[in-house]
Scaffold this motif. Sequence first.
Motif, PDB file in Angstrom:
ATOM      1  N   PRO A 165      46.048  42.094  40.163  1.00  0.00           N
ATOM      2  CA  PRO A 165      45.032  41.099  39.249  1.00  0.00           C
ATOM      3  C   PRO A 165      43.723  41.209  39.952  1.00  0.00           C
ATOM      4  O   PRO A 165      42.691  41.255  39.153  1.00  0.00           O
ATOM      5  N   TRP A 166      43.454  41.256  41.213  1.00  0.00           N
ATOM      6  CA  TRP A 166      42.192  40.929  41.860  1.00  0.00           C
ATOM      7  C   TRP A 166      41.188  42.026  41.590  1.00  0.00           C
ATOM      8  O   TRP A 166      39.995  42.388  41.538  1.00  0.00           O
ATOM      9  N   LYS A 167      42.141  43.288  41.453  1.00  0.00           N
ATOM     10  CA  LYS A 167      41.298  44.577  41.182  1.00  0.00           C
ATOM     11  C   LYS A 167      41.502  44.934  39.327  1.00  0.00           C
ATOM     12  O   LYS A 167      40.839  45.897  39.072  1.00  0.00           O
ATOM     13  N   LYS A 168      41.699  43.911  38.649  1.00  0.00           N
ATOM     14  CA  LYS A 168      41.795  44.100  37.206  1.00  0.00           C
ATOM     15  C   LYS A 168      42.523  45.255  36.658  1.00  0.00           C
ATOM     16  O   LYS A 168      42.320  45.843  35.779  1.00  0.00           O
ATOM     17  N   HIS A 195      41.539  40.385  51.040  1.00  0.00           N
ATOM     18  CA  HIS A 195      41.153  39.646  49.749  1.00  0.00           C
ATOM     19  C   HIS A 195      41.392  38.299  50.106  1.00  0.00           C
ATOM     20  O   HIS A 195      40.605  37.672  49.445  1.00  0.00           O
ATOM     21  N   ILE A 196      42.541  38.006  50.512  1.00  0.00           N
ATOM     22  CA  ILE A 196      42.947  36.719  50.672  1.00  0.00           C
ATOM     23  C   ILE A 196      41.894  35.787  51.753  1.00  0.00           C
ATOM     24  O   ILE A 196      41.636  34.918  51.454  1.00  0.00           O
ATOM     25  N   HIS A 215      39.238  34.274  41.977  1.00  0.00           N
ATOM     26  CA  HIS A 215      39.688  34.866  43.045  1.00  0.00           C
ATOM     27  C   HIS A 215      40.642  36.031  42.905  1.00  0.00           C
ATOM     28  O   HIS A 215      40.879  36.936  43.398  1.00  0.00           O
ATOM     29  N   SER A 216      41.637  35.712  41.910  1.00  0.00           N
ATOM     30  CA  SER A 216      42.691  36.461  41.508  1.00  0.00           C
ATOM     31  C   SER A 216      42.382  37.596  40.424  1.00  0.00           C
ATOM     32  O   SER A 216      43.242  38.299  40.135  1.00  0.00           O
ATOM     33  N   GLY A 217      41.028  37.420  40.061  1.00  0.00           N
ATOM     34  CA  GLY A 217      40.850  38.300  39.042  1.00  0.00           C
ATOM     35  C   GLY A 217      40.745  38.048  37.767  1.00  0.00           C
ATOM     36  O   GLY A 217      40.585  38.837  36.701  1.00  0.00           O
TER      37      GLY A 217
END
Length: 210
Positions: free
Chosen positions: A14-17, A145-146, A183-185
């Motif tokens: 998700p954070w990279k979409k 990322h976290i 933050h999670s995208g």
Amino acid sequence: MQQFIGLSWTRPVPWKKFHSLSPDIDVASQQSRTIRYQRDMIRRHVKTEGGTLVREIALIDVEPDRATSEGMAALEKVVAAQPKDIIFTYIDFAAGYGWRSNHFLSDALHDRQTHPLYPDPIMIDGSLFDPFGHFRTWRDREQEHIQDRTDHARRVLAFLKAAPERSNAQSAAALNEAGLHTHSGKLWAADNLRKFRNLHAGEQGRRTIK
């Protein structure tokens, strides 16, 4: 000549979409290195067996950290439509170090002929691709990322502080337009932005805008 169906699957980031895959296996292989690896392994296996690959399926699950029944729902429809003499072949990642176990995959294929493959490293585009090294790299990137969560919150708060007169809905739209997603995208909405502001009320220096 034995007929095969190749199954490849991966998880979203998700954070990279990264949320979806093309139904075209070759396009999906450009979207995901994990899918590319599985496609190439399966094609090599079928060629070695002297069989025919009649269909190639690329699936993406709905959760980034675990296999789900929802992610395999599309597979169940495919399985039901195939003749009983078709062999389903896929990479059994859990056979090596227990990575990416997916019992929903085996459940969907419980009454069908299957040929799971061991996840050996192979050459892809002139370089050795080790799936477990690949997964470890993504795990490390996820940890980074976290750890970036605090810096991300500061960036969002600074953006909000620049236009304090906006409502939550207006601020959410502005954040999304600027590409500064959660933050999670995910996209901001009035509700999750309100929760974010409440969580960081002390840092923001004011209470939530109603």
